[in-house]
Design an enzyme around this catalytic site. Structure first.
Site, PDB file in Angstrom:
ATOM      1  N   SER A 143       0.850  -1.191   0.000  1.00  0.00           N
ATOM      2  CA  SER A 143       0.000   0.000   0.000  1.00  0.00           C
ATOM      3  C   SER A 143       0.886   1.243   0.000  1.00  0.00           C
ATOM      4  O   SER A 143       2.069   1.152  -0.349  1.00  0.00           O
ATOM      5  CB  SER A 143      -0.929  -0.031   1.216  1.00  0.00           C
ATOM      6  OG  SER A 143      -1.934   0.944   1.100  1.00  0.00           O
ATOM      7  N   ASN A 144       0.358   2.380   0.350  1.00  0.00           N
ATOM      8  CA  ASN A 144       1.150   3.620   0.383  1.00  0.00           C
ATOM      9  C   ASN A 144       0.650   4.510   1.515  1.00  0.00           C
ATOM     10  O   ASN A 144      -0.286   4.147   2.231  1.00  0.00           O
ATOM     11  CB  ASN A 144       1.077   4.325  -0.977  1.00  0.00           C
ATOM     12  CG  ASN A 144      -0.351   4.678  -1.333  1.00  0.00           C
ATOM     13  OD1 ASN A 144      -0.985   5.475  -0.671  1.00  0.00           O
ATOM     14  ND2 ASN A 144      -0.879   4.030  -2.373  1.00  0.00           N
TER      15      ASN A 144
END
Ligand code: CTP
Length: 212
Positions: A21-22
């Protein structure tokens, strides 16, 4: 007017307990959603996993992965007049999702990644969206050149660009500072300010014919 807003990160599963993810918090997209509701618009918020509460008046579609966000936008966008793509969609996902939790069997582990769908880049074609299309660009270098190329490549009317190499603005911060590039050649620099205020300014981009 109906406005579709994508917000937050996506999560791309590696195995049943892990994902890629980020650092997107969803704050920018949720701020635009709040500003749009305050201005009397109908909002369809397609959101990745965030720890924010969606405005009660918004229609919320919660998704996890880029593929789910793509599917949700494809179904909903033709019912909307404006689409604002704030989500920090993962560009790559694991090519295979392990059905069981990966075990530490070797010193090194190589994950093969494949590209995700480009949601913003699919809006004009194949989705056939003809309304006002607003994208975001997170850049760490050559902001202007990269943003202008992205504006054209993705068929946007406007592209809101911010420099994510700065720690004081953008990802997970309450404030942002952006430059908005228009397909008509316009260029508008907005000074560092609360995302909520920026949300209002971004909504003002919408052509008068599409305002309620
Ligand atoms: N976006 C999207 N689908 C993706 C990747 C990005 O819809 N798979 C959208 C984002 O919501 C944003 C815009 O595209 O509005 C730009 O995202 P950005 O990550 O800056 O651009 P990329 O398409 O990833 O291009 P590059 O990796 O070349 O910077």
């Amino acid at each position: 007017m109906r406005i579709l807003i994508t917000a937050g990160p996506t999560r791309e599963a590696i195995d049943p307990v892990r994902y890629l993810s980020n650092r997107s918090s969803g704050k920018m997209g949720y701020a635009i959603a709040e500003a749009a509701i305050a201005a009397g618009h109908e909002v369809l918020l397609v959101s990745g996993p965030v720890s924010l509460t969606a405005p009660a008046e918004a229609e919320l579609i919660s998704v996890e992965s880029a593929a789910q966000m793509y599917a949700a936008v494809r179904v909903a966008i033709l019912r909307c007049d404006v689409a604002i793509h704030c989500a920090a969609v993962a560009d790559y996902r694991p090519a295979q999702i392990a059905s069981e939790k990966l075990k530490k069997t070797s010193e090194n582990l190589t994950l093969e990644l494949e590209k995700t769908e480009d949601i913003l880049g699919s809006c004009r074609s194949p989705f056939g969206f003809e309304g006002t299309l607003i994208g975001f660009a997170a850049e760490t270098e050559n902001l202007e050149a990269n943003a202008l190329a992205k504006l054209e490549r993705k068929g946007c009317d406007y592209l809101v660009a911010n420099d994510v190499s700065r720690k004081d603005i953008g990802f997970d911060q309450d404030e942002n500072e952006v430059i908005i590039f228009g397909a008509d050649g316009s260029r508008q620099a907005l000074a560092k300010q609360e995302k909520r205020e920026l949300g209002k300014a971004i909504l003002e981009l919408i052509p008068a014919r599409e305002n309620p």
